[in-house]
Write a protein that holds these residues in place. Sequence first.
Motif, PDB file in Angstrom:
ATOM      1  N   SER A  30      -9.196  -6.075  -7.291  1.00 33.83           N
ATOM      2  CA  SER A  30      -8.629  -4.981  -7.588  1.00 33.83           C
ATOM      3  C   SER A  30      -8.615  -3.819  -6.237  1.00 33.83           C
ATOM      4  O   SER A  30      -7.953  -2.919  -6.307  1.00 33.83           O
ATOM      5  CB  SER A  30      -9.273  -4.286  -8.797  1.00 33.83           C
ATOM      6  N   PHE A  31      -9.395  -4.333  -5.286  1.00 37.86           N
ATOM      7  CA  PHE A  31      -9.434  -3.382  -4.220  1.00 37.86           C
ATOM      8  C   PHE A  31      -8.082  -3.107  -3.578  1.00 37.86           C
ATOM      9  O   PHE A  31      -7.960  -2.007  -3.050  1.00 37.86           O
ATOM     10  CB  PHE A  31     -10.473  -3.788  -3.228  1.00 37.86           C
ATOM     11  N   ASP A  32      -7.309  -4.169  -3.466  1.00 41.85           N
ATOM     12  CA  ASP A  32      -6.114  -4.063  -2.622  1.00 41.85           C
ATOM     13  C   ASP A  32      -5.033  -3.244  -3.424  1.00 41.85           C
ATOM     14  O   ASP A  32      -4.296  -2.329  -2.846  1.00 41.85           O
ATOM     15  CB  ASP A  32      -5.180  -5.620  -2.500  1.00 41.85           C
ATOM     16  N   VAL A  33      -5.190  -3.339  -4.856  1.00 39.99           N
ATOM     17  CA  VAL A  33      -4.380  -2.584  -5.565  1.00 39.99           C
ATOM     18  C   VAL A  33      -4.790  -1.026  -5.731  1.00 39.99           C
ATOM     19  O   VAL A  33      -3.935  -0.404  -5.500  1.00 39.99           O
ATOM     20  CB  VAL A  33      -4.296  -2.849  -7.324  1.00 39.99           C
ATOM     21  N   VAL A  34      -5.910  -0.630  -5.516  1.00 38.33           N
ATOM     22  CA  VAL A  34      -6.257   0.506  -5.457  1.00 38.33           C
ATOM     23  C   VAL A  34      -5.913   1.057  -4.239  1.00 38.33           C
ATOM     24  O   VAL A  34      -5.472   2.283  -4.027  1.00 38.33           O
ATOM     25  CB  VAL A  34      -7.711   0.933  -5.596  1.00 38.33           C
ATOM     26  N   ALA A  35      -6.231   0.439  -2.893  1.00 37.30           N
ATOM     27  CA  ALA A  35      -5.843   0.970  -1.689  1.00 37.30           C
ATOM     28  C   ALA A  35      -4.554   1.182  -1.637  1.00 37.30           C
ATOM     29  O   ALA A  35      -4.004   2.112  -0.885  1.00 37.30           O
ATOM     30  CB  ALA A  35      -6.447  -0.142  -0.560  1.00 37.30           C
ATOM     31  N   LYS A  36      -3.449   0.230  -1.748  1.00 32.56           N
ATOM     32  CA  LYS A  36      -2.027   0.314  -1.728  1.00 32.56           C
ATOM     33  C   LYS A  36      -1.577   1.425  -2.659  1.00 32.56           C
ATOM     34  O   LYS A  36      -0.729   2.201  -2.225  1.00 32.56           O
ATOM     35  CB  LYS A  36      -1.669  -1.029  -2.027  1.00 32.56           C
ATOM     36  N   GLY A  37      -1.945   1.545  -4.003  1.00 29.27           N
ATOM     37  CA  GLY A  37      -1.589   2.342  -4.790  1.00 29.27           C
ATOM     38  C   GLY A  37      -1.886   3.704  -4.729  1.00 29.27           C
ATOM     39  O   GLY A  37      -1.354   4.846  -4.954  1.00 29.27           O
ATOM     40  N   THR A  38      -3.067   4.138  -3.859  1.00 32.43           N
ATOM     41  CA  THR A  38      -3.315   5.423  -3.549  1.00 32.43           C
ATOM     42  C   THR A  38      -3.210   5.776  -2.337  1.00 32.43           C
ATOM     43  O   THR A  38      -3.437   6.993  -1.781  1.00 32.43           O
ATOM     44  CB  THR A  38      -4.929   5.628  -3.881  1.00 32.43           C
ATOM     45  N   SER A  39      -2.291   4.995  -1.330  1.00 36.88           N
ATOM     46  CA  SER A  39      -2.273   5.591   0.084  1.00 36.88           C
ATOM     47  C   SER A  39      -0.742   6.127   0.035  1.00 36.88           C
ATOM     48  O   SER A  39       0.168   5.742   1.046  1.00 36.88           O
ATOM     49  CB  SER A  39      -2.155   4.201   0.864  1.00 36.88           C
ATOM     50  N   VAL A  40      -0.554   6.991  -0.607  1.00 36.15           N
ATOM     51  CA  VAL A  40       0.655   7.948  -1.021  1.00 36.15           C
ATOM     52  C   VAL A  40       0.615   9.102   0.310  1.00 36.15           C
ATOM     53  O   VAL A  40      -0.463   9.715   0.360  1.00 36.15           O
ATOM     54  CB  VAL A  40       0.884   8.777  -2.237  1.00 36.15           C
ATOM     55  N   GLU A  41       1.671   9.186   0.861  1.00 38.85           N
ATOM     56  CA  GLU A  41       1.637  10.204   1.894  1.00 38.85           C
ATOM     57  C   GLU A  41       2.025  11.690   1.283  1.00 38.85           C
ATOM     58  O   GLU A  41       2.490  11.722   0.134  1.00 38.85           O
ATOM     59  CB  GLU A  41       2.476   9.872   3.281  1.00 38.85           C
ATOM     60  N   PRO A  42       1.582  12.715   1.930  1.00 42.47           N
ATOM     61  CA  PRO A  42       1.827  14.185   1.320  1.00 42.47           C
ATOM     62  C   PRO A  42       3.409  14.086   1.240  1.00 42.47           C
ATOM     63  O   PRO A  42       4.085  13.889   2.260  1.00 42.47           O
ATOM     64  CB  PRO A  42       1.150  15.047   2.280  1.00 42.47           C
TER      65      PRO A  42
END
Length: 163
Positions: A30-42
């Motif tokens: 799940s770590f990759d999902v969380v990292a990629k999913g939350t890496s949204v630029e402003p």
Amino acid sequence: MAGPTGIFHSRDRLVALSDGVFAVAMTLMSFDVVAKGTSVEPGQDLAGHLLAQWPVYAAYLVGFMTILVCWINHQVVYEHVARLDTGLVWINGLQIALIVAVPFPTALLAERLLEPDATLAFALYGATFLLMAFSFWATARYIRWRGLADERADPGLDRALTR
């Protein structure tokens, strides 16, 4: 096999250790999902960003389900184990080392899936699962060879463990 107070006395302890490793591997997925999913630029469109991460979600689902299938198989195999020996403990250790390694080739494949060099990521992913399949086969063969299975085990156990 060690004596009654030895570490190799209890199949349940070995299964408990293995269960913990399976749980860690499933959590790591799940770590990759969380990292990629939350890496949204402003200012970046959230919906577009999340949709673009589909390879990560697909890899997570496949990896998690594969680890789950391996855990189920591990439970089936060790349900038939009556005794342990040092060799079986080592084989199990190598097997769970492969299990906990699954998140790496899975994340690599998700990252490179749409890239020109995806072939190497697929090869690493496939090799990991081929090694895991071999480890289950080797475990079943070793249990039978060393006579570690419960004598009351189903006569079709060999077929079930090695298919």
